[in-house]
Design a protein around this motif. Structure first.
Motif, PDB file in Angstrom:
ATOM      1  N   VAL A 119       0.816  -1.223   0.001  1.00  0.00           N
ATOM      2  CA  VAL A 119       0.084  -0.157  -0.248  1.00  0.00           C
ATOM      3  C   VAL A 119       0.734   1.246  -0.016  1.00  0.00           C
ATOM      4  O   VAL A 119       0.332   2.317  -0.492  1.00  0.00           O
ATOM      5  CB  VAL A 119      -0.850   0.135   1.209  1.00  0.00           C
ATOM      6  N   GLN A 126      -1.746  -5.338  -1.345  1.00  0.00           N
ATOM      7  CA  GLN A 126      -2.932  -5.013  -2.202  1.00  0.00           C
ATOM      8  C   GLN A 126      -3.005  -5.562  -3.420  1.00  0.00           C
ATOM      9  O   GLN A 126      -1.785  -5.666  -4.127  1.00  0.00           O
ATOM     10  CB  GLN A 126      -2.961  -3.412  -2.054  1.00  0.00           C
ATOM     11  N   ARG A 168       1.589  -3.454   4.083  1.00  0.00           N
ATOM     12  CA  ARG A 168       0.045  -4.358   3.770  1.00  0.00           C
ATOM     13  C   ARG A 168       0.079  -4.666   2.367  1.00  0.00           C
ATOM     14  O   ARG A 168       0.207  -3.893   1.571  1.00  0.00           O
ATOM     15  CB  ARG A 168      -0.812  -3.358   4.341  1.00  0.00           C
ATOM     16  N   SER A 221      -1.421  -9.515  -7.971  1.00  0.00           N
ATOM     17  CA  SER A 221      -1.413  -8.052  -8.449  1.00  0.00           C
ATOM     18  C   SER A 221      -0.982  -8.049  -9.840  1.00  0.00           C
ATOM     19  O   SER A 221      -1.366  -7.262 -10.596  1.00  0.00           O
ATOM     20  CB  SER A 221      -0.351  -7.438  -7.477  1.00  0.00           C
ATOM     21  N   MET A 242      -7.997 -11.310  -1.955  1.00  0.00           N
ATOM     22  CA  MET A 242      -7.408 -10.340  -2.554  1.00  0.00           C
ATOM     23  C   MET A 242      -7.125 -10.274  -4.081  1.00  0.00           C
ATOM     24  O   MET A 242      -6.918  -9.179  -4.587  1.00  0.00           O
ATOM     25  CB  MET A 242      -6.571  -9.532  -1.736  1.00  0.00           C
ATOM     26  N   GLN A 283       2.016  -2.482  -8.909  1.00  0.00           N
ATOM     27  CA  GLN A 283       1.526  -3.664  -8.962  1.00  0.00           C
ATOM     28  C   GLN A 283       1.998  -4.662 -10.240  1.00  0.00           C
ATOM     29  O   GLN A 283       1.459  -5.792 -10.563  1.00  0.00           O
ATOM     30  CB  GLN A 283      -0.209  -3.701  -9.263  1.00  0.00           C
TER      31      GLN A 283
END
Length: 689
Positions: A151, A396, A394, A297, A294, A198
């Protein structure tokens, strides 16, 4: 620890000196693609801007050599590069006005092709062409993507790379992102590369070696920093203990046919299982339930693995799997409905690709073994990314809409439509006994030509290895396996069929073909001869048939069993009572199994060869001598003798039997069961009646 996680340069100056610029680009590409820590299979791109003579004008022009669409930098050859006029690429850049032109610009790339190169350029061409440096690498390093998936990725990029790498936020690849990347490089001449949010790493240099070494340096810097700063235990530590290795494999073998049967209604899927340490660390962890929803990425990751995996308990039974798989399909359909655009392609297969089993490992399914294996490798990449990101920050994943827009991108759909039509037995799995012999290997080759995966079982290790190696070279190592097996051993048969299920996820075709011959007058037939003949030809067929039948029944997809019997199964011959009786038993066993299998779509049919000498193990040695003596001819005259004996006056070869086996194995015979087909060039005594 640092020594273990850093990459070492494999560059050979002496070898590189012998290469021209395109050759050095290929060399660099193959080196980078040889290590999955640098980039995943098929992922990343490499390029070089090279001076070439224009085939029309004869003038020296600058040409962009860049990995073409669908290639893999680790295994590609020189013809895997697209070549484009740099001057024409820059003209397209000048014409670009906005995002609504993105897809049209991809079509316009066709006007920039140098020297009529048939290799299609990829969407990443823009990102290489507009960087004002001679050599550019783009790789999907787990360590760098871990940073790019945090993040606080912007802060971490600055902290780790100290301004040597720039940062660009996530954006779908295309000309717009290429222009932004090129502009950043132009405006910041001290930059050595860029981290794409990402997505991955871009680096550049003025020579092929400089670019290669810089790529390794930046990956190593990220890997060392992550290792030094990661919170331990990773993934919050162990929540579920790993089963013992044998128990893990047994659980996977139990689950794979059950899953396969439920996801192969539209097209047969092929499975792959791995319990690699990094997989077990993830599936057994406290973080599993938080991280799996989730998604991944990097776009390459989720294109291979879908938006997210399905978690399956190790003790899941048929009813539990029904509910889990139905729930995943409904969830995927809802995702499609939430995110679809007015022009989105129709929803594709809603089943999961990746199945995570706590305590056991990871199962993947795809339309062929290679894709299933590579999909698993991609999810291992994703696990490594999640480990790194969640250990220092964290994690993502990509936003759901962005992930959908990549998965259902019209350009991606067009690429899928260009794929060749699947072969008639693509996704099927066949188990063939006597696989190293003439009929067995010919049948395997015939099925392989139709896209079928094949496991060859034989008692002769040396011959088996030779046959499997040859098929691997011709059809790809993922398509064929070999297993040493004695058909008279119940334990060996069970283990061989379990091996097949573990390698491919299930079974569709069982070819009972292992055989011997025996010849003696009744009064000279010993109990040992009788028992050995029955053990191999009757009991062996029963054991293989039973184990294959059990898998087909559990799977619920129907299937085909083919027994290779003999003319002697329907027409007795003097001096071969044990052989003829055993072959007749095979035929009747097939009929019994056809009766029991019909309600489940399991077909059982028989092929009856006669006098197949070429490549046959059973015609070597004593059997040939006995048959020659019985007919008062030389062994060398046997094939001609049998040819003349047939009604059609033709010899019968292993390839002829293979055609019949393939017919019964395939959907061409979908409405046939309990039948036998003579392949003997005509023999009146064995006519069906």
């Amino acid at each position: 620890m640092t020594q273990e996680i850093t990459l070492k340069s494999l560059w050979d100056d002496a070898y590189a000196a012998s290469l021209d610029e395109p050759g050095k680009l290929l060399y660099r590409s193959n080196l980078l693609g040889s290590d999955l820590r640098i980039t995943n299979f098929g992922g990343g791109n490499t390029s070089a801007k090279v001076m070439n003579k224009d085939p029309l004008s004869g003038e020296d022009v600058q040409v962009l050599w860049v990995k073409g669409s669908g290639g893999d930098i680790g295994s590609m050859k020189l013809d895997g590069f697209a070549t484009l006029y740099m001057s024409k690429l820059m003209q397209l850049r000048a014409q670009y006005r906005g995002l609504d032109q993105e897809d049209a610009m991809v079509e316009a790339l066709g006007h920039t092709i140098f020297n009529l190169n048939p290799r299609a350029p990829s969407i990443d061409t823009w990102l290489h062409g507009f960087v004002p440096h001679a050599h550019v690498d783009h790789v999907h390093s787990d360590a760098v993507i871990a940073i790019a998936a945090c993040v606080d990725q912007v802060r971490l990029t600055e902290e780790i790379f100290g301004g040597e790498l720039g940062y660009l936020p996530w954006q779908r690849p295309g000309i717009d992102l290429g222009i932004k990347l090129g502009r950043m490089a132009e405006e910041n001449p001290a930059l050595k590369g860029v981290v794409l949010g990402q997505h991955g790493l871009f680096t550049w240099g003025e020579t092929a070696k400089d670019c290669y070494l810089l790529t390794l340096e930046m990956i190593n810097r990220a890997a060392v920093w992550l290792d030094a700063n990661v919170k331990r235990p990773v993934f919050g530590g162990e929540k579920v203990p790993a089963l013992a290795a044998d128990a893990r494999r047994a659980t996977a073998r139990r689950l794979m046919p059950l899953i396969r049967g439920r996801i192969s209604q539209g097209a047969h899927m092929v499975g792959h299982f791995t319990d690699a340490p990094e997989v077990l660390e993830f599936v057994n962890s406290h973080s599993l339930s938080d991280l799996t929803p989730m998604g991944t990425s990097c776009p390459d990751h989720f294109l291979r693995t879908k938006i997210k995996p399905l978690v399956v308990p190790a003790d899941a039974d048929a009813a539990a799997l029904d509910a889990l798989i139905a729930g995943y399909r409904a969830d995927y359909a809802a995702y499609y409905d939430r995110c679809k655009r007015p022009n989105s392609p129709a929803m594709r297969d809603p089943n999961a690709v990746i199945y995570l089993v706590p305590g056991v490992g990871m199962i993947s399914f795809a339309k062929d073994k290679a894709t299933a294996r590579v999909s698993a490798e991609f999810y291992v990449n994703a696990i490594n990314v999640m480990r790194g990101a969640s250990g220092v920050s964290r994690y993502q994943g990509l936003p759901e809409q962005e992930a959908f827009d990549i998965e259902y991108w019209l350009l991606e759909e067009a690429k899928l439509k260009r794929l060749p039509k699947p072969k008639s037995m693509a996704g099927r799995v066949a188990f063939i006994t006597g696989g190293a012999g003439g009929i067995g290997s010919a049948s395997a080759e015939r099925l392989l030509r139709e896209g079928c995966n094949v496991v060859l079982a034989d008692i002769d290790q040396t011959a088996l290895d030779e046959v499997v190696s040859g098929f691997g070279k011709r059809y790809g190592r993922d398509m064929v396996r070999g297993v040493v097996m004695d058909v008279t051993s119940e334990a060996a048969v069970i283990a061989a069929v379990e091996y097949t299920v573990g390698e491919y996820g299930g079974l569709d075709v069982v070819v009972n073909n292992a055989g011997i011959t025996s010849a003696a007058a009744v009064e000279d037939t010993t109990l040992a001869m009788w028992s050995r003949t029955m053990d191999i030809l009757s009991t062996g067929y029963f054991l293989v048939g039973r184990e294959g039948y059990r898998v087909l029944k559990a799977q619920g997809l129907g299937g085909s069993m083919v027994f290779v019997s003999s003319k002697n199964g329907v027409a007795a011959s003097p001096g071969a009572s044990a052989y003829c009786t055993a072959k007749a038993a095979e035929i009747h066993l097939a009929r019994c199994m056809a009766l029991e299998g019909a309600p489940m779509g399991i077909r059982v049919n028989v092929v009856n060869p006669d006098a197949v000498l070429r490549g046959s193990k059973i015609w070597k040695g004593e059997w040939s001598e006995q048959r020659a003596a019985s007919n008062k001819i030389a062994v060398s005259e046997l094939e001609e003798h049998y040819r003349k004996r047939s009604l059609l006056q033709r010899s019968v070869f292993p390839e002829d039997i293979a055609e019949a086996v393939c017919f019964f194995a395939s959907d061409l015979s979908a409405k046939s069961t309990g039948n036998f087909l003579n392949v003997d060039a005509g023999n009146a005594v064995s006519f069906t009646r």
